[in-house]
Design a protein around this motif. Structure first.
Motif, PDB file in Angstrom:
ATOM      1  N   ARG A 152       2.231  19.034  86.236  1.00  0.00           N
ATOM      2  CA  ARG A 152       1.880  18.163  87.367  1.00  0.00           C
ATOM      3  C   ARG A 152       1.829  18.964  88.666  1.00  0.00           C
ATOM      4  O   ARG A 152       0.942  18.746  89.499  1.00  0.00           O
ATOM      5  CB  ARG A 152       2.878  17.013  87.477  1.00  0.00           C
ATOM      6  CG  ARG A 152       2.580  15.913  86.495  1.00  0.00           C
ATOM      7  CD  ARG A 152       3.455  14.684  86.737  1.00  0.00           C
ATOM      8  NE  ARG A 152       4.177  14.457  85.498  1.00  0.00           N
ATOM      9  CZ  ARG A 152       5.468  14.379  85.360  1.00  0.00           C
ATOM     10  NH1 ARG A 152       6.261  14.441  86.380  1.00  0.00           N
ATOM     11  NH2 ARG A 152       6.028  14.200  84.185  1.00  0.00           N
ATOM     12  N   ALA A 153       2.772  19.887  88.826  1.00  0.00           N
ATOM     13  CA  ALA A 153       2.779  20.711  90.039  1.00  0.00           C
ATOM     14  C   ALA A 153       1.529  21.588  90.082  1.00  0.00           C
ATOM     15  O   ALA A 153       0.906  21.728  91.140  1.00  0.00           O
ATOM     16  CB  ALA A 153       4.044  21.567  90.084  1.00  0.00           C
ATOM     17  N   SER A 154       1.146  22.168  88.953  1.00  0.00           N
ATOM     18  CA  SER A 154      -0.061  22.997  88.899  1.00  0.00           C
ATOM     19  C   SER A 154      -1.306  22.181  89.232  1.00  0.00           C
ATOM     20  O   SER A 154      -2.192  22.642  89.955  1.00  0.00           O
ATOM     21  CB  SER A 154      -0.218  23.632  87.516  1.00  0.00           C
ATOM     22  OG  SER A 154       0.833  24.531  87.267  1.00  0.00           O
ATOM     23  N   SER A 183      10.918  20.022  77.811  1.00  0.00           N
ATOM     24  CA  SER A 183       9.717  19.192  77.837  1.00  0.00           C
ATOM     25  C   SER A 183       9.497  18.603  79.230  1.00  0.00           C
ATOM     26  O   SER A 183       8.374  18.586  79.747  1.00  0.00           O
ATOM     27  CB  SER A 183       9.846  18.071  76.809  1.00  0.00           C
ATOM     28  OG  SER A 183       8.772  17.162  76.920  1.00  0.00           O
ATOM     29  N   PHE A 184      10.574  18.124  79.832  1.00  0.00           N
ATOM     30  CA  PHE A 184      10.489  17.573  81.185  1.00  0.00           C
ATOM     31  C   PHE A 184      10.018  18.642  82.170  1.00  0.00           C
ATOM     32  O   PHE A 184       9.147  18.395  83.005  1.00  0.00           O
ATOM     33  CB  PHE A 184      11.849  17.023  81.609  1.00  0.00           C
ATOM     34  CG  PHE A 184      11.887  16.551  83.022  1.00  0.00           C
ATOM     35  CD1 PHE A 184      11.336  15.334  83.380  1.00  0.00           C
ATOM     36  CD2 PHE A 184      12.465  17.330  84.016  1.00  0.00           C
ATOM     37  CE1 PHE A 184      11.363  14.897  84.695  1.00  0.00           C
ATOM     38  CE2 PHE A 184      12.491  16.912  85.330  1.00  0.00           C
ATOM     39  CZ  PHE A 184      11.942  15.693  85.668  1.00  0.00           C
ATOM     40  N   LEU A 185      10.595  19.853  82.067  1.00  0.00           N
ATOM     41  CA  LEU A 185      10.193  20.930  82.971  1.00  0.00           C
ATOM     42  C   LEU A 185       8.734  21.314  82.764  1.00  0.00           C
ATOM     43  O   LEU A 185       8.008  21.568  83.728  1.00  0.00           O
ATOM     44  CB  LEU A 185      11.086  22.153  82.765  1.00  0.00           C
ATOM     45  CG  LEU A 185      12.506  22.041  83.304  1.00  0.00           C
ATOM     46  CD1 LEU A 185      13.301  23.306  82.985  1.00  0.00           C
ATOM     47  CD2 LEU A 185      12.495  21.796  84.798  1.00  0.00           C
ATOM     48  N   GLU A 186       8.296  21.336  81.507  1.00  0.00           N
ATOM     49  CA  GLU A 186       6.903  21.681  81.219  1.00  0.00           C
ATOM     50  C   GLU A 186       5.953  20.658  81.848  1.00  0.00           C
ATOM     51  O   GLU A 186       4.959  21.025  82.481  1.00  0.00           O
ATOM     52  CB  GLU A 186       6.695  21.741  79.709  1.00  0.00           C
ATOM     53  CG  GLU A 186       5.283  22.129  79.308  1.00  0.00           C
ATOM     54  CD  GLU A 186       5.106  22.164  77.796  1.00  0.00           C
ATOM     55  OE1 GLU A 186       3.948  22.084  77.358  1.00  0.00           O
ATOM     56  OE2 GLU A 186       6.110  22.259  77.070  1.00  0.00           O
ATOM     57  N   LYS A 187       6.278  19.383  81.690  1.00  0.00           N
ATOM     58  CA  LYS A 187       5.435  18.340  82.286  1.00  0.00           C
ATOM     59  C   LYS A 187       5.456  18.428  83.804  1.00  0.00           C
ATOM     60  O   LYS A 187       4.425  18.245  84.458  1.00  0.00           O
ATOM     61  CB  LYS A 187       5.898  16.961  81.820  1.00  0.00           C
ATOM     62  CG  LYS A 187       5.566  16.677  80.375  1.00  0.00           C
ATOM     63  CD  LYS A 187       6.078  15.328  79.932  1.00  0.00           C
ATOM     64  CE  LYS A 187       5.811  15.113  78.449  1.00  0.00           C
ATOM     65  NZ  LYS A 187       6.384  13.864  77.959  1.00  0.00           N
ATOM     66  N   SER A 188       6.615  18.720  84.367  1.00  0.00           N
ATOM     67  CA  SER A 188       6.716  18.855  85.821  1.00  0.00           C
ATOM     68  C   SER A 188       5.887  20.029  86.307  1.00  0.00           C
ATOM     69  O   SER A 188       5.206  19.943  87.330  1.00  0.00           O
ATOM     70  CB  SER A 188       8.176  19.052  86.238  1.00  0.00           C
ATOM     71  OG  SER A 188       8.931  17.903  85.954  1.00  0.00           O
ATOM     72  N   ASP A 189       5.937  21.141  85.572  1.00  0.00           N
ATOM     73  CA  ASP A 189       5.128  22.312  85.933  1.00  0.00           C
ATOM     74  C   ASP A 189       3.640  21.989  85.854  1.00  0.00           C
ATOM     75  O   ASP A 189       2.858  22.406  86.726  1.00  0.00           O
ATOM     76  CB  ASP A 189       5.451  23.499  85.017  1.00  0.00           C
ATOM     77  CG  ASP A 189       6.773  24.160  85.341  1.00  0.00           C
ATOM     78  OD1 ASP A 189       7.325  23.888  86.438  1.00  0.00           O
ATOM     79  OD2 ASP A 189       7.264  24.945  84.505  1.00  0.00           O
ATOM     80  N   ALA A 219      -3.697  22.830  92.397  1.00  0.00           N
ATOM     81  CA  ALA A 219      -5.141  23.020  92.198  1.00  0.00           C
ATOM     82  C   ALA A 219      -5.936  22.025  93.038  1.00  0.00           C
ATOM     83  O   ALA A 219      -6.952  22.386  93.650  1.00  0.00           O
ATOM     84  CB  ALA A 219      -5.493  22.868  90.718  1.00  0.00           C
ATOM     85  N   GLU A 220      -5.485  20.776  93.092  1.00  0.00           N
ATOM     86  CA  GLU A 220      -6.166  19.762  93.897  1.00  0.00           C
ATOM     87  C   GLU A 220      -6.095  20.114  95.389  1.00  0.00           C
ATOM     88  O   GLU A 220      -7.089  19.990  96.109  1.00  0.00           O
ATOM     89  CB  GLU A 220      -5.548  18.382  93.645  1.00  0.00           C
ATOM     90  CG  GLU A 220      -6.128  17.259  94.477  1.00  0.00           C
ATOM     91  CD  GLU A 220      -7.588  16.969  94.195  1.00  0.00           C
ATOM     92  OE1 GLU A 220      -8.234  16.357  95.060  1.00  0.00           O
ATOM     93  OE2 GLU A 220      -8.106  17.342  93.125  1.00  0.00           O
TER      94      GLU A 220
END
Length: 109
Positions: free
Chosen positions: A62-64, A54-60, A68-69
């Motif tokens: 945020r990184a995405s 779950s932590f890795l998914e959220k980190s991914d 994109a920004e």
């Protein structure tokens, strides 16, 4: 006096029995608490991979979003630079033609 001694011995035996029962109950409660703590620890250990994923998914995510920004900002800046280059290209060509004309006119007798 015999009766008093017998009553005291009986009271002592009763108190001793109560202490043993209390100690037994206390030991049972401690064992129960230790068992519950062990079960909680096992449940937590079993959830560690899920929490990690779950932590890795959220980190991914945020990184995405950050990538994109940054890409959006880059595209905006690139568009600004291209617009400025096109705007200044005409002025640069005019200045170059003027310089060529002046140089050509100055070189003629």
């Amino acid at each position: 006096m015999d009766d008093a001694l017998k009553r005291l011995l009986a009271a002592e035996d009763a108190a001793s029995d109560l202490v043993k029962k209390a100690q037994s109950n206390s030991d049972g409660l401690v064992q129960s608490a230790l068992q519950e703590a062990s079960q909680q620890e096992e449940r937590f250990a079993a959830r560690v991979p899920e929490l990690h994923a779950s932590f890795l998914e959220k980190s991914d995510q945020r990184a995405s979003q950050t990538v994109a920004e940054l890409e959006r900002r880059f595209d905006e800046r690139l568009a600004q630079l291209r617009s400025a280059a096109e705007h200044h290209e005409d002025a640069a060509l005019e200045a170059a033609f003027d310089a060529l004309i002046r140089t050509g006119a100055a070189g003629r007798p």
